[in-house]
Design a protein around this motif. Structure first.
Motif, PDB file in Angstrom:
ATOM      1  N   VAL A 114      34.856  39.021  41.982  1.00 27.01           N
ATOM      2  CA  VAL A 114      34.836  39.911  43.153  1.00 27.01           C
ATOM      3  C   VAL A 114      36.258  40.175  43.637  1.00 27.01           C
ATOM      4  CG1 VAL A 114      34.159  40.059  45.589  1.00 27.01           C
ATOM      5  CG2 VAL A 114      32.501  39.323  43.864  1.00 27.01           C
ATOM      6  N   ARG A 115      37.092  39.120  43.704  1.00 24.15           N
ATOM      7  CA  ARG A 115      38.485  39.302  44.135  1.00 24.15           C
ATOM      8  C   ARG A 115      39.236  40.217  43.179  1.00 24.15           C
ATOM      9  NH1 ARG A 115      38.289  33.777  44.676  1.00 24.15           N
ATOM     10  NH2 ARG A 115      39.735  33.517  42.949  1.00 24.15           N
ATOM     11  N   ARG A 116      39.049  39.997  41.892  1.00 22.18           N
ATOM     12  CA  ARG A 116      39.740  40.807  40.883  1.00 22.18           C
ATOM     13  C   ARG A 116      39.296  42.269  40.969  1.00 22.18           C
ATOM     14  NH1 ARG A 116      38.442  38.111  36.120  1.00 22.18           N
ATOM     15  NH2 ARG A 116      39.896  36.540  36.837  1.00 22.18           N
ATOM     16  N   THR A 117      38.001  42.493  41.133  1.00 19.75           N
ATOM     17  CA  THR A 117      37.471  43.858  41.227  1.00 19.75           C
ATOM     18  C   THR A 117      37.965  44.545  42.494  1.00 19.75           C
ATOM     19  OG1 THR A 117      35.502  43.179  40.020  1.00 19.75           O
ATOM     20  CG2 THR A 117      35.353  45.216  41.277  1.00 19.75           C
ATOM     21  N   SER A 118      38.004  43.821  43.606  1.00 19.36           N
ATOM     22  CA  SER A 118      38.455  44.431  44.867  1.00 19.36           C
ATOM     23  C   SER A 118      39.937  44.760  44.817  1.00 19.36           C
ATOM     24  CB  SER A 118      38.111  43.555  46.062  1.00 19.36           C
ATOM     25  OG  SER A 118      38.836  42.367  46.013  1.00 19.36           O
ATOM     26  N   ARG A 119      40.729  43.949  44.104  1.00 18.25           N
ATOM     27  CA  ARG A 119      42.168  44.262  43.967  1.00 18.25           C
ATOM     28  C   ARG A 119      42.387  45.532  43.172  1.00 18.25           C
ATOM     29  NH1 ARG A 119      43.833  38.780  41.850  1.00 18.25           N
ATOM     30  NH2 ARG A 119      43.102  37.539  43.559  1.00 18.25           N
TER      31      ARG A 119
END
Length: 126
Positions: A114-119
């Protein structure tokens, strides 16, 4: 890392250990009345893992924190079960290792994704 993220990670770990114990009790036709008896060794292993690894420093890390907490929770939990006079069958140890691995590593892997996708979706500053 914010204090709220650290607390959330700890609470989520503990909740998943309790869920593991609840699923185990219910799958064997037992009530949740003895949940504490089933869960305490693994909660103890979880706490030991958090302290040894100083998990509050990187609570979302899959590799360092997640793997360490998983190992400490399983090993500590099984050893505490033995010390407390509860049985540990090989099949139980295998299921424990698999389920707690999925739980304790899984949520961290999802959070990392989720963090990687949001970045990637964040626009670059102008």
């Amino acid at each position: 890392m914010s204090r709220q993220s650290i607390v959330t990670a700890g609470v989520l770990d503990a909740a998943l250990v309790l869920l593991f114990a609840a699923i185990g009790r219910l799958s064997h036709g037992e009530t949740l009345a003895g949940l504490g008896v089933t869960a305490w060794p693994f909660l103890g292993g979880l706490i030991i893992g958090w302290l040894l690894l100083r998990a509050w420093r990187h609570p979302l890390s899959v590799v360092w924190t997640g793997l360490g907490i998983w190992i400490a929770t399983v090993a500590g939990g099984l050893l505490l079960r033995l010390a407390g006079g509860q049985g540990v069958q090989l099949s139980f140890a295998i299921v424990t290792t698999i389920v707690l691995g999925i739980f304790l590593l899984g949520w961290r892997a999802i959070a990392a994704l989720v963090r990687r996708t949001s970045r990637k979706r964040m626009p670059a500053p102008a």
